[in-house]
Design an enzyme around this catalytic site. Structure first.
Site: not given
Ligand code: KIV
Length: 272
Positions: A121, A123, A190
């Site tokens: 993932k 950002e 988010e």
């Molecule tokens: O790092 C994390 O826990 C996150 C979530 C809040 C989506 O990115």
């Protein structure tokens, strides 16, 4: 636990797309260690996120920025060993992909190779698109993350709701479409207004996973330690606590201390 129409022995990125097509909500939680990941997986969670929130929750930092790629790999290795069913997504930490797309790919490869993760993932939107495409072209599935992106907290200056203004909401919508076109399999939204999250979720073909984004997203994610009430100083409106483990653990430890002091533990049955 509510019964689902679609059942998966092993959740993949395709399962999530199928779930969206069948309007079946996706459940996602964080885990950072073997023991809790084992319980979360056994409970039937769809996605486990080895989030960079480990920086706050596990290491006690005030932001997600200090956690390193080596730390993320360590957490992900522990989680992967515990998981039989869930899809395991691992955050690329701050500083491991913002430099250039070559560096981003090298970081993603380390996570896949050394931890055995199923996806990563990242950002951001347009500004990281080149890196997203390069990672995807190596066959690594990418989950996007838009809205309140904690790695940019010092730019935002506050953890307040994002994209309330039209310009930011429009950029978020464009970014979401760019990430989908690039080939991301899902996007975390988010802390944005519910109406915007609903609009994004209806426009995209890929599933959205919300945190503080209302209930029209295709799934929900929370930080496990918040849900369990282990953390007790973080109280945003979007958080539902299912337990109050902070108090339960404190009281159990208190009883143990008393038993040791009173020479009540161990008793005869607990001795050899
Ligand atoms: O790092 C994390 O826990 C996150 C979530 C809040 C989506 O990115």
């Amino acid at each position: 636990m509510a019964k689902h129409k679609l059942e998966f022995k092993k959740v993949t990125t395709n399962s999530l797309l199928e779930m969206k097509e069948h309007s079946q909500k996706i459940s996602m939680l964080t885990s950072y260690d073997y023991s809790l990941a084992k319980i979360v997986d056994a409970a039937g969670i769809d996605v486990i996120l080895v989030g960079d929130s480990a920086s706050n929750v596990m290491a006690g930092h005030i932001s997600t920025l200090p956690i390193t790629l080596d730390h993320m790999i360590y957490h992900a290795q522990s989680v992967i060993k515990a998981v039989e069913r869930a899809l395991v997504v691992v955050d690329l930490p701050f500083g491991s992909y913002q430099g250039n797309s070559k560096e981003a790919l090298a970081s993603a490869i380390r996570i896949m190779k050394e931890a055995g993760a199923h996806a990563i993932k990242m950002e951001g939107g347009e500004e990281i698109l080149e890196s997203v495409k390069r990672i995807l072209s190596a066959g690594i599935p990418v989950m996007g993350h838009l809205g309140l992106t904690p790695q940019s907290i010092f730019k935002f200056g506050t953890y307040a709701v994002r994209a309330k203004e039209e310009a930011e909401a429009e950029k978020l919508m464009v970014d979401a479409q760019l990430l989908e076109e690039a080939g991301c399999f899902s996007i975390v939204l988010e802390k944005i207004p519910s109406a915007l999250a609903e609009n994004v979720s209806k426009t995209l073909h890929i599933p959205t996973i919300g945190i503080g984004a209302g209930n029209a997203t295709d799934g929900q994610v929370l930080v496990l330690h918040d849900l369990l009430g282990i953390t007790n100083e973080f109280n945003p409106r979007f958080l539902r606590r299912y337990m109050n483990l902070y108090d339960d653990i404190k009281s159990a430890v208190g009883k143990y201390i008393d038993d040791v002091r009173n020479i009540d533990f161990p008793n005869e049955q607990e001795s050899y």
